[in-house]
Design a protein around this motif. Structure first.
Motif, PDB file in Angstrom:
ATOM      1  N   ALA A   1     -12.494  59.411  52.644  1.00 29.52           N
ATOM      2  CA  ALA A   1     -12.948  60.041  51.401  1.00 29.52           C
ATOM      3  C   ALA A   1     -11.930  61.067  50.913  1.00 29.52           C
ATOM      4  O   ALA A   1     -11.637  61.134  49.715  1.00 29.52           O
ATOM      5  CB  ALA A   1     -14.316  60.681  51.598  1.00 29.52           C
ATOM      6  N   ASP A   2     -11.364  61.841  51.824  1.00 35.94           N
ATOM      7  CA  ASP A   2     -10.376  62.852  51.430  1.00 35.94           C
ATOM      8  C   ASP A   2      -9.132  62.213  50.826  1.00 35.94           C
ATOM      9  O   ASP A   2      -8.624  62.666  49.806  1.00 35.94           O
ATOM     10  CB  ASP A   2      -9.980  63.724  52.624  1.00 35.94           C
ATOM     11  CG  ASP A   2     -11.081  64.677  53.048  1.00 35.94           C
ATOM     12  OD1 ASP A   2     -12.004  64.927  52.229  1.00 35.94           O
ATOM     13  OD2 ASP A   2     -11.023  65.175  54.183  1.00 35.94           O
ATOM     14  N   GLU A   3      -8.641  61.161  51.476  1.00 38.66           N
ATOM     15  CA  GLU A   3      -7.449  60.474  50.984  1.00 38.66           C
ATOM     16  C   GLU A   3      -7.726  59.842  49.622  1.00 38.66           C
ATOM     17  O   GLU A   3      -6.912  59.941  48.704  1.00 38.66           O
ATOM     18  CB  GLU A   3      -7.012  59.409  51.990  1.00 38.66           C
ATOM     19  CG  GLU A   3      -5.747  58.675  51.604  1.00 38.66           C
ATOM     20  CD  GLU A   3      -5.365  57.593  52.602  1.00 38.66           C
ATOM     21  OE1 GLU A   3      -4.166  57.283  52.670  1.00 38.66           O
ATOM     22  OE2 GLU A   3      -6.254  57.038  53.288  1.00 38.66           O
ATOM     23  N   LEU A   4      -8.889  59.217  49.474  1.00 39.69           N
ATOM     24  CA  LEU A   4      -9.242  58.594  48.211  1.00 39.69           C
ATOM     25  C   LEU A   4      -9.297  59.642  47.097  1.00 39.69           C
ATOM     26  O   LEU A   4      -8.719  59.451  46.031  1.00 39.69           O
ATOM     27  CB  LEU A   4     -10.591  57.885  48.322  1.00 39.69           C
ATOM     28  CG  LEU A   4     -11.016  57.184  47.032  1.00 39.69           C
ATOM     29  CD1 LEU A   4     -11.398  55.737  47.322  1.00 39.69           C
ATOM     30  CD2 LEU A   4     -12.175  57.898  46.390  1.00 39.69           C
ATOM     31  N   HIS A   5      -9.961  60.756  47.344  1.00 37.30           N
ATOM     32  CA  HIS A   5     -10.072  61.800  46.317  1.00 37.30           C
ATOM     33  C   HIS A   5      -8.713  62.397  45.974  1.00 37.30           C
ATOM     34  O   HIS A   5      -8.435  62.684  44.809  1.00 37.30           O
ATOM     35  CB  HIS A   5     -11.041  62.894  46.759  1.00 37.30           C
ATOM     36  CG  HIS A   5     -12.459  62.425  46.822  1.00 37.30           C
ATOM     37  ND1 HIS A   5     -13.104  61.805  45.763  1.00 37.30           N
ATOM     38  CD2 HIS A   5     -13.367  62.477  47.820  1.00 37.30           C
ATOM     39  CE1 HIS A   5     -14.334  61.509  46.111  1.00 37.30           C
ATOM     40  NE2 HIS A   5     -14.518  61.893  47.356  1.00 37.30           N
TER      41      HIS A   5
END
Length: 170
Positions: free
Chosen positions: A125-129
């Protein structure tokens, strides 16, 4: 054997998509940048022959068209997928509906069909955001023609290979 149907964009679009896919898409080595038109499914030889006949008939009535990717979007929170989105999805939607009819009707689709070109998937989720935040600030105006579809099959190592290509001849 597992079969699916896809559109491969022109080389300049694949090169751009692959510049992100190298790092953010674990399927990068298994299949070139593409738009899935019909999800993969196990087919018998008889079903394959029905599909080929249907695709030959459908593509005879469809004319080539151009599409424009104009932004980056995401399927978050349903899936951690980052993709190039279309300015106007209607022509690809029509292609999908034509192909996924008759013997290739999808009875219980897993997802609502959303034409897109994946540039990242299975991301945290962090990488995607982080990536989405950076890419959504960029202007995109990427045009490619759609003049053929590809019937693909999956080989033993998980990669995808073209079984047959169908030109749009309408």
């Amino acid at each position: 054997m597992l079969f699916g149907i896809a559109v491969f964009p022109e080389k300049h679009v694949q090169d751009l998509a692959n510049s992100w896919r190298k790092r953010h898409d674990p399927h990068y080595c298994l299949i070139p940048a593409h738009m899935t038109i019909r999800e993969a499914e196990e087919w018998s030889d008889a079903r394959l022959q029905l599909a080929i006949g249907h695709l030959e008939q459908v593509t005879m009535g469809l004319a080539p068209f151009a599409i424009r990717y104009n932004r980056v979007s995401s399927f978050y929170p349903v899936n951690h997928v980052l993709y190039l989105a279309l300015e106007d999805a209607a022509p690809v939607q029509k292609l999908h509906e034509s192909i996924c009819s008759g013997p290739l009707t999808v009875v219980n689709p897993t997802y609502v069909f959303t034409p897109h070109l994946t540039i990242g998937q299975q991301m945290s989720a962090d990488e995607l955001h982080d990536q989405y935040g950076n890419l959504r600030m960029q202007a995109f105006d990427i045009v490619t023609k759609v003049d053929r579809i590809h019937l693909l099959y999956q080989v033993e190592n998980g990669s995808w290979t073209t079984h047959q290509t169908f030109l749009l001849r309408g």
